[in-house]
Enzyme design. Structure first.
Site, mmCIF file in Angstrom:
data_model
loop_
_atom_site.group_PDB
_atom_site.id
_atom_site.type_symbol
_atom_site.label_atom_id
_atom_site.label_comp_id
_atom_site.label_asym_id
_atom_site.label_seq_id
_atom_site.Cartn_x
_atom_site.Cartn_y
_atom_site.Cartn_z
ATOM 1 N N ASP A 35 0.834 -1.203 0.000
ATOM 2 C CA ASP A 35 0.000 0.000 0.000
ATOM 3 C C ASP A 35 0.873 1.260 0.000
ATOM 4 O O ASP A 35 2.013 1.226 0.453
ATOM 5 C CB ASP A 35 -0.907 -0.015 1.242
ATOM 6 C CG ASP A 35 -2.067 0.958 1.109
ATOM 7 O OD1 ASP A 35 -2.304 1.484 -0.007
ATOM 8 O OD2 ASP A 35 -2.737 1.212 2.129
ATOM 9 N N ASN A 83 -10.456 -2.969 -6.677
ATOM 10 C CA ASN A 83 -9.631 -1.967 -7.384
ATOM 11 C C ASN A 83 -10.209 -1.547 -8.735
ATOM 12 O O ASN A 83 -9.796 -0.539 -9.312
ATOM 13 C CB ASN A 83 -8.186 -2.456 -7.572
ATOM 14 C CG ASN A 83 -7.371 -2.411 -6.302
ATOM 15 O OD1 ASN A 83 -6.420 -3.173 -6.136
ATOM 16 N ND2 ASN A 83 -7.706 -1.513 -5.379
HETATM 17 C C1 FPP Z 1 -1.775 0.353 -3.330
HETATM 18 O O1 FPP Z 1 -1.328 1.667 -3.462
HETATM 19 C C2 FPP Z 1 -1.252 -0.506 -4.352
HETATM 20 C C3 FPP Z 1 -2.017 -1.116 -5.320
HETATM 21 C C4 FPP Z 1 -3.450 -0.906 -5.481
HETATM 22 C C5 FPP Z 1 -1.472 -2.038 -6.271
HETATM 23 C C6 FPP Z 1 -0.078 -2.515 -6.053
HETATM 24 C C7 FPP Z 1 0.523 -2.586 -7.372
HETATM 25 C C8 FPP Z 1 1.829 -2.507 -7.661
HETATM 26 C C9 FPP Z 1 2.890 -2.437 -6.652
HETATM 27 C C10 FPP Z 1 2.275 -2.471 -9.063
HETATM 28 C C11 FPP Z 1 1.607 -3.451 -9.960
HETATM 29 C C12 FPP Z 1 1.867 -4.857 -9.590
HETATM 30 C C13 FPP Z 1 2.254 -5.805 -10.437
HETATM 31 C C14 FPP Z 1 2.525 -7.204 -9.978
HETATM 32 C C15 FPP Z 1 2.471 -5.511 -11.850
HETATM 33 P P1 FPP Z 1 -2.431 2.791 -3.496
HETATM 34 O O2 FPP Z 1 -2.563 3.238 -4.903
HETATM 35 O O3 FPP Z 1 -3.695 2.336 -2.869
HETATM 36 O O4 FPP Z 1 -1.730 3.883 -2.617
HETATM 37 P P2 FPP Z 1 -2.473 5.010 -1.743
HETATM 38 O O5 FPP Z 1 -3.224 4.287 -0.670
HETATM 39 O O6 FPP Z 1 -1.337 5.805 -1.205
HETATM 40 O O7 FPP Z 1 -3.357 5.784 -2.669
#
Ligand code: FPP
Length: 257
Positions: A35, A83
């Site tokens: 996250d 998501n």
């Molecule tokens: C949360 O950060 C992360 C995700 C929703 C996805 C995680 C994805 C990756 C690390 C890259 C893609 C993965 C692969 C395997 C290709 P957030 O966007 O919710 O962060 P925030 O809470 O700060 O907004």
């Protein structure tokens, strides 16, 4: 200065977690809620997508570290069933990153004897993703090293419901009776079939929630949350999580040591 506890290796301010970890008591399965990509990017006045791109480097680092340390199973939560609610361009970018990641890393993952599996219903992903995934899973299926699970379009409640549907059908066909439903049988109907339950669940970016991740499987998992954003998550932080995990007294409902 951290206090040294009896029976544990001494931890000081000058921490070298790599030396402090007991290799005979490693977690068999580490699961990670990655996250904070968006916040990491916002802090740098960059679009959220750049946070996801930076998050890929953390995945690479963590996979490498887990292989070096000898962690048998690693699971990362890459895309949840929830998501899809994000703006279309962000969803598209995440799918693009997945394709790019698998395309670029497959050779190295395979050479490291890593077995790639997907947790979740990836049939609903764009064709390009499905093609890369099918290739990655097929090429690495006989590898005997670390199992690397990518949770994609994964939601624990829907996974559990699907298992319940399956059980209902087995009962309706007379294949099993209600009394035959054991924890082992139920576990065998989940995406994590055959894998040990996570011993350690890491969540970055400080939030204290489970976000519909592996709810059945984490009944006795140790939770470890760091304030670091996922793109800042390092090998050292992983080692720290493992060391702190090793200091916990896991009682599994009993009275412990
Ligand atoms: C949360 O950060 C992360 C995700 C929703 C996805 C995680 C994805 C990756 C690390 C890259 C893609 C993965 C692969 C395997 C290709 P957030 O966007 O919710 O962060 P925030 O809470 O700060 O907004």
């Amino acid at each position: 200065m951290l206090e040294a506890r009896e029976g544990n290796k001494v931890a000081t301010n000058n921490l070298n977690y790599a030396d402090m970890i007991e290799h005979e008591r490693l977690p068999r399965h580490i699961a990670i809620i990655m996250d904070g990509n968006g916040r990491w990017a916002r802090k740098r006045l960059m679009p959220r997508t750049m946070g996801h791109r930076a998050g890929i480097n953390s995945i690479r680092r963590v996979v490498e570290a887990c292989v070096d340390i000898g962690i048998p199973v690693l699971t990362v939560f890459a895309f949840s069933t929830e998501n899809w609610k994000r703006p279309l361009d962000e969803v598209d970018y995440l799918m693009k990153l997945l394709v790019e990641f698998l395309h670029k890393e497959l050779k190295a993952l395979d050479e490291n004897n890593i077995r790639i599996s997907i947790l979740g219903n990836y049939e609903l992903l764009p064709d390009k993703c499905k093609i890369e995934i099918a290739e990655a899973v097929q090429i690495t299926q006989d590898n005997s090293g670390m199992s690397f699970n990518i949770a994609l379009n994964y939601g624990s409640r829907s996974e559990i419901l699907e298992a319940v549907r399956c059980l209902a059908k087995e009962i309706a066909k007379g294949e099993i009776s209600a009394e035959d439903i054991t924890e082992e049988h139920f576990s065998s109907l989940l995406y994590t079939k055959g894998l040990p339950d996570p011993d350690l669940l890491i969540r970055t970016a400080g939030e204290m929630r489970l976000s519909n991740f592996l709810l059945w499987q984490i009944a006795y998992t140790e939770l470890w949350v760091t304030d670091l954003m996922w793109p800042d998550f390092s090998r050292e932080e992983l080692l720290k999580a493992i060391w702190e995990f090793q200091q916990r007294d896991r009682r599994f409902g009993g009275l412990g040591r």
